[in-house]
Enzyme design. Sequence first.
Site, PDB file in Angstrom:
ATOM      1  N   THR A 147       0.819  -1.221   0.000  1.00 16.83           N
ATOM      2  CA  THR A 147       0.000   0.000   0.000  1.00 16.83           C
ATOM      3  C   THR A 147       0.837   1.249   0.000  1.00 16.83           C
ATOM      4  O   THR A 147       0.881   1.989   0.951  1.00 16.83           O
ATOM      5  CB  THR A 147      -0.974   0.067   1.162  1.00 16.83           C
ATOM      6  OG1 THR A 147      -1.780   1.211   1.012  1.00 16.83           O
ATOM      7  CG2 THR A 147      -0.398   0.125   2.500  1.00 16.83           C
ATOM      8  N   GLU A 186       2.471   2.154  10.512  1.00 21.46           N
ATOM      9  CA  GLU A 186       1.307   2.372  11.366  1.00 21.46           C
ATOM     10  C   GLU A 186       1.610   2.009  12.817  1.00 21.46           C
ATOM     11  O   GLU A 186       1.978   0.872  13.125  1.00 21.46           O
ATOM     12  CB  GLU A 186       0.127   1.545  10.854  1.00 21.46           C
ATOM     13  CG  GLU A 186      -0.423   2.084   9.546  1.00 21.46           C
ATOM     14  CD  GLU A 186      -1.508   1.219   8.957  1.00 21.46           C
ATOM     15  OE1 GLU A 186      -2.270   1.723   8.126  1.00 21.46           O
ATOM     16  OE2 GLU A 186      -1.585   0.024   9.302  1.00 21.46           O
ATOM     17  N   ASN A 229      -5.648  -0.687  12.656  1.00 25.28           N
ATOM     18  CA  ASN A 229      -6.191  -1.580  11.647  1.00 25.28           C
ATOM     19  C   ASN A 229      -7.492  -2.249  12.075  1.00 25.28           C
ATOM     20  O   ASN A 229      -8.294  -2.671  11.232  1.00 25.28           O
ATOM     21  CB  ASN A 229      -5.144  -2.627  11.265  1.00 25.28           C
ATOM     22  CG  ASN A 229      -4.089  -2.034  10.372  1.00 25.28           C
ATOM     23  OD1 ASN A 229      -4.304  -1.874   9.166  1.00 25.28           O
ATOM     24  ND2 ASN A 229      -2.961  -1.661  10.945  1.00 25.28           N
ATOM     25  N   SER A 274     -12.659  -1.504   5.457  1.00 23.22           N
ATOM     26  CA  SER A 274     -12.252  -1.841   4.089  1.00 23.22           C
ATOM     27  C   SER A 274     -13.300  -2.729   3.464  1.00 23.22           C
ATOM     28  O   SER A 274     -14.178  -3.263   4.131  1.00 23.22           O
ATOM     29  CB  SER A 274     -10.891  -2.545   4.097  1.00 23.22           C
ATOM     30  OG  SER A 274     -10.940  -3.754   4.814  1.00 23.22           O
TER      31      SER A 274
END
Length: 403
Positions: A190, A276, A398, A403
Amino acid sequence: MKATLTNEIKKLDTYTWPTGFYSDGLHAGLKEEKKDMGWLYSEVPASAAGVYTTNQFQAAPTKLTKLTINVNHQLQAMIMNSANANSCTGPQGTKDAHMMQQLTAQKLNINNDLVGVASTGIIGEQMPMDKITEGIEQLELTKNANVTEAILTTDKHPKTISVQFKINDQTVTMSGFAKGSGMIHPNMATMLGFVTTDANVDGIELQQLLSSQVDETFNQITVDGDTSTNDMVVVMANGMASNQQLTSEHADYPVFVAAFHQVLGFLAKSIAEGGEGATKLVEANVMGALNHEEAQTVAKAIVGSNLVKAAIFGEDPNWGRLMGAIGQTNAHVDVEHVSVWFNDQIIVKNSQAAIFDEGVMKDSLKSNVVTIKVDLNNGDANGQAWGCDLTYQYVKINAAYHS
């Protein structure tokens, strides 16, 4: 030679567009508040090169950009957005990517096949083309750096670098920016990366250089072991520095290669550092390998191990985690004589615990950068990779990311 080349390349204090390049970025409404759309434009068609994700579910804009560049290795513009990946969106997604290309070409009065498209964000949702269309209409040709913000998703901040150097006594500028903080693993992930330069270089030569340098930089970082559907790195060289065209035979070609490596390497490490939830950049340097490929594999295995990453987060010099990561590879290793250093302090000698002050070591691991050095004692080759620690915040980010 390397020291000389390094001295010939000046890292600029501010992000600077090369001659003939323009950009813009704005809030088109794909996100609630932040910038989410932008573009790059060159006054003249530029030599172009790209590398792309190996994920089987390659997104529509990624496929389109690859096809566009492969026609004649030229681009004049890139249109890009965050918040929506336009991935796993079927025939409509393909149509929307082509529409983004067409609308941008019309706005700039250039051919469709000179426009690349890049998207990142949520997978599986159709593009809001009304907002995309309005956003393209509002974009302007400026020298601002807003586009570096417009591609961000969970990134903490833009990742940018500009350098200058001489080719044929002409000043050449090279600037790069990238996004990526999660789903980062081998063969891109990503992440989007863009490099612009006013150097004059052949497109095929540029493609060969990018492909080789990505293997040494972007493909040697990992955050979480996942690979995305939209990754790409695109390079545009418009030749407006007016240097003699660069090929591998040019006397100044090594300077160009060194600058290119510096830009890609900086962006790659910035992505790893900005992973992250990350609190530490982890750099693994492997020596004594049978060959470069095995050295790279071992380095990547170290920074990719969740157990190693968790130990680094806990500031725990648990070198057993690291030995396990090395041993899982197929690299040739002198298993009786491996040595390991954390931040230049030896902790393993001849594959056994070395004598070290654990308190001093734990203090050392509190630093924002942790360097791991490994000697496999089985050859002369070296390798390098970058990653980050694994934190509670990574799971939190996350778990909440739709998503």
